[in-house]
Design a protein around this motif. Structure first.
Motif, short mmCIF file in Angstrom:
data_model
loop_
_atom_site.label_atom_id
_atom_site.label_comp_id
_atom_site.label_asym_id
_atom_site.label_seq_id
_atom_site.Cartn_x
_atom_site.Cartn_y
_atom_site.Cartn_z
N LEU B 213 0.84 -1.19 0.00
CA LEU B 213 0.00 0.00 0.00
C LEU B 213 0.88 1.25 0.00
O LEU B 213 0.62 2.22 -0.70
N ASP B 214 1.95 1.18 0.78
CA ASP B 214 2.89 2.28 0.89
C ASP B 214 3.41 2.71 -0.47
O ASP B 214 3.47 3.89 -0.80
N GLU B 215 3.78 1.71 -1.30
CA GLU B 215 4.32 2.02 -2.61
C GLU B 215 3.27 2.66 -3.50
O GLU B 215 3.52 3.65 -4.19
N ALA B 216 2.08 2.08 -3.50
CA ALA B 216 0.99 2.63 -4.29
C ALA B 216 0.72 4.06 -3.84
O ALA B 216 0.50 4.97 -4.64
N ASP B 217 0.77 4.26 -2.53
CA ASP B 217 0.52 5.56 -1.94
C ASP B 217 1.54 6.59 -2.42
O ASP B 217 1.21 7.70 -2.79
N GLN B 218 2.82 6.19 -2.41
CA GLN B 218 3.91 7.09 -2.80
C GLN B 218 3.84 7.46 -4.28
O GLN B 218 4.17 8.58 -4.65
N LEU B 219 3.49 6.50 -5.12
CA LEU B 219 3.66 6.70 -6.55
C LEU B 219 2.38 6.92 -7.34
O LEU B 219 2.35 7.69 -8.29
N ILE B 223 -5.51 4.04 -7.76
CA ILE B 223 -5.20 2.67 -7.37
C ILE B 223 -6.42 1.79 -7.58
O ILE B 223 -7.54 2.21 -7.26
N ALA B 224 -6.20 0.60 -8.15
CA ALA B 224 -7.26 -0.41 -8.17
C ALA B 224 -6.83 -1.52 -7.24
O ALA B 224 -5.70 -1.99 -7.31
N VAL B 225 -7.71 -1.93 -6.34
CA VAL B 225 -7.40 -3.04 -5.45
C VAL B 225 -8.02 -4.30 -6.06
O VAL B 225 -9.21 -4.32 -6.38
N ILE B 226 -7.18 -5.32 -6.27
CA ILE B 226 -7.64 -6.55 -6.90
C ILE B 226 -7.58 -7.69 -5.91
O ILE B 226 -6.61 -7.81 -5.16
N GLY B 313 -1.23 5.03 12.63
CA GLY B 313 -0.56 4.81 11.35
C GLY B 313 -1.55 4.67 10.22
O GLY B 313 -2.75 4.61 10.43
N GLN B 314 -0.95 4.62 8.97
CA GLN B 314 -1.75 4.32 7.80
C GLN B 314 -2.30 2.92 7.92
O GLN B 314 -1.62 2.06 8.47
N PRO B 315 -3.45 2.67 7.36
CA PRO B 315 -3.89 1.28 7.36
C PRO B 315 -2.93 0.46 6.50
O PRO B 315 -2.46 0.92 5.48
N SER B 316 -2.60 -0.73 6.91
CA SER B 316 -1.74 -1.60 6.10
C SER B 316 -2.62 -2.23 5.03
O SER B 316 -3.84 -2.14 5.06
N LEU B 317 -1.93 -2.87 4.06
CA LEU B 317 -2.70 -3.56 3.02
C LEU B 317 -3.64 -4.58 3.65
O LEU B 317 -4.78 -4.74 3.23
N ASP B 318 -3.14 -5.25 4.69
CA ASP B 318 -3.98 -6.22 5.40
C ASP B 318 -5.27 -5.56 5.88
O ASP B 318 -6.35 -6.11 5.73
N GLU B 319 -5.09 -4.39 6.48
CA GLU B 319 -6.26 -3.73 7.03
C GLU B 319 -7.22 -3.26 5.94
O GLU B 319 -8.44 -3.34 6.09
N VAL B 320 -6.63 -2.79 4.81
CA VAL B 320 -7.48 -2.41 3.68
C VAL B 320 -8.27 -3.63 3.23
O VAL B 320 -9.47 -3.57 2.97
#
Lengths: 276, 335
Positions: B213-219, B223-226, B313-320
């Protein structure tokens, strides 16, 4: 590298992107040559594959001549004219399987997909790899010929006989390599390719007249050996190198080659184009 | 979950004109045997910028990219890349896109220079031009010292850089980057991020898959979550995060005996369910609105619960994922 490498790279990459103007597409000839260049580079960088091509034929020739030559033909020297053409054929037929190994490796490592994603004439990959194959086959043939000459082999067919035998052998092996290309696409791993090719090649080259005359074998085996394509190929090569060309065997080899290409060529190209 | 997805898709449809899409797929499906690897993906990727495709291993990210890059035929559905159909006009698509990633790699046996020269030749450069272009790219990616080394001897970061260099021998209109930073150290990861930004500033649209998620967030601009071959949410990073709450609150109490008390206080103040971590002092919980957090911490103090640490903190990918897929939560309940 300095601390600001990242920032520096940023601007340099942007500059490199700016100068990435697109030239006219590569012609089929030029892309085939480029793939041929790659095949040669791979031989240069992975000399291990030349080990099989050079060491095994040398070992086989020495072993069979000096260990079995006396028992089979009375003396190693008398055995050599029989063995030389046979071992030449066996060596080159064996290494045709590298065609499958190369393609399978490219697929497994993702190189194949990278190449497929380029706007090039796709068969040029196969055409280019033929160039590398030619070099391998020629090197292996030269090694066998030079070695047997050193050991005292004097082919009655002379230079013309030997060269035409090698030429016929190359024609057959190129045709055979279409099967390997197909297997390279179809099998899952290089190990599977190795396994399958050994299962095919060992019986094919040993159940033949490479080492001994079929007449010395039990009847059932003899009839199998006599219809083995490798036997016919060896007959043709032997006749050329002995200076007494066997028109029937040569024609049969050429027909077999044509059939291999006619059947496996289109089949392979279809798999190649539709591989998904 | 459906509510969120519909809401986010509504935003993406409303704000874009139909001509500005670099990629447009409709009900894209790819089946391997009885595995629906990609199960009806609808994507609309705007031209320019970075589009992130976020998902766990096996979600169908790579399969989707392979179809978009003409390496794999869709079982059904349609995909337009830069306005061209990936099946009917595969050749045109191939001449405009480039890709790098786990599935499209350079020849490890050859050196960096040899790989780039080969690719440049295949794009139609003469031998001389190809050598010049290769030297230019190696310099730009700080690989000049490794130019004559076999690619298999490169480090992870160098490997990723040469892979990307091979993809920009000619500037692509659209670039696929499949998990470009997986397995890289932070420094190499930052370099790859810089390169991606440089690509975008040069006008290339980048479609990037990632597990982070961090990487998607930075760049990524969008975003599409699959998950399991379907797009379960789509939007900007801010929209996605908002959809799962603003973040995760982590609290450690000084005395494990007070944890139950702390959980009760936090749940009643913040209105979301708290999770008791493996650590007997730790609590984590999703937070809808960070503004309420200081008050919640103050109430802990008022109840005499001493805390040693807290972080928002930001939600982690797990949390998303937990928030977006009922299934994942369900599994955890069963476990």
């Amino acid at each position: 590298m300095t601390v600001d490498a990242g920032t520096r790279m940023d601007t340099k990459v942007a500059a490199a992107l700016g100068s990435g103007a697109r030239p006219a597409a590569a012609t089929p000839l030029s892309s085939s040559l480029t793939f041929g260049w790659r095949a040669l580079l791979k031989i240069k960088h992975v000399p291990e594959q030349l080990f099989d091509v050079t060491m095994f034929p040398i070992m086989f020739t020495l072993m069979f001549t000096y260990i079995f030559g006396g028992a089979i033909a009375g003396s190693p020297k008398e055995y050599l004219p029989y063995l030389a053409p046979g071992i030449l054929v066996q060596t080159v037929v064996m290494i045709t399987m590298y065609t499958a190994m190369t393609i399978n490796n490219d697929i497994e490592k993702g190189v194949f997909d990278r190449i497929r994603s380029l706007p090039v004439w796709r068969p040029s990959l196969l055409v280019g790899s033929l160039l590398g194959d030619t070099l391998r086959y020629t090197m292996a043939s030269s090694i066998i010929i030079v070695l047997t000459l050193v050991m005292g082999y004097r082919p009655a067919g002379g230079v013309v006989g030997v060269v035409s035998a090698i030429a016929l052998l190359l024609v057959f092996c190129f045709s055979l390599s279409w099967i390997w290309t197909l297997l390279g696409f179809k099998l899952r791993t290089p190990n599977a390719v190795m396994g399958v090719s050994m299962m095919v090649l060992f019986p094919l080259t040993f159940l033949s007249n490479v080492f001994v005359a079929p007449e010395t074998m039990p009847d059932v085996l003899e009839s199998i050996v006599k219809v083995n394509p490798v036997t016919i190929l060896v007959d043709a090569a032997r006749s050329l190198m002995d200076g007494d060309p066997d028109g029937g065997a040569i024609t049969t080899v050429l027909i077999m080659s044509a059939v291999l290409v006619a059947v496996f060529g289109p089949l392979t190209m279809r798999v190649f184009a539709n591989r998904t | 979950m459906t509510r969120i997805a519909v809401f986010l898709k509504g935003i993406s449809c409303g704000s874009m004109g139909p001509m500005s899409y670099a990629i447009e797929t409709h009900d894209l499906v790819r089946i391997f045997g009885d595995n629906r690897a990609v199960d009806g993906v609808d994507l609309r990727v705007p031209s320019g910028g970075v589009y992130g495709v976020l998902g766990p291993n096996g979600a169908g990210k790579t399969t989707t990219i392979r179809m978009l890059a003409t390496l794999l035929k869709p079982t059904s559905g349609t995909a337009l890349v830069l306005g061209h159909d990936v099946v009917a006009e595969a050749g045109v698509v191939r001449s405009k896109v480039a890709m790098t990633g786990q599935f499209a790699s350079l020849d490890e046996d050859l050196t960096g220079t040899e790989n780039l020269v080969m690719l440049a030749r295949l794009y139609g450069f003469s031998w001389g031009q190809a050598r010049q272009r290769s030297a230019e790219l190696l310099d730009a990616f700080d690989l000049t010292d490794a130019a004559d080394r076999q690619v298999k001897k490169y480090s992870g970061g160098m490997r990723r850089r040469i892979d990307i260099a091979g993809s920009i021998v000619v500037r692509p209109d659209l670039m696929f980057l499949d998990e470009p930073t997986t397995g890289l150290d932070p420094r190499s990861r930052n370099q790859v991020w810089d390169i991606v930004r440089a690509l975008v500033s040069a006008g290339t649209t980048v479609l990037l898959t990632t597990q982070y998620l961090d990487e998607a967030d930075q760049l990524a601009d969008r975003i599409a979550v699959i998950d399991r071959g379907r797009v379960i949410a789509e939007g900007t990073s801010g929209e996605l995060k908002a959809s799962v709450g603003s973040g995760a609150l982590h609290v450690r109490v000084a005395d494990a005996a007070q944890r139950d008390e702390a959980v009760r206080v936090l749940e009643s103040t913040l209105g979301t369910e708290a999770v008791r971590e493996g650590d007997p002092c730790a609590i984590s919980m999703r937070v809808e609105d960070p503004v309420g957090v200081p008050a919640a911490l103050a109430r802990l103090r008022d109840h005499g619960v001493a805390t040693t640490e807290f972080s928002l903190g930001q939600p982690s990918l797990d949390e998303v994922f937990l928030a977006l897929t009922g299934e994942a939560v369900h599994e955890e309940v069963n476990a």
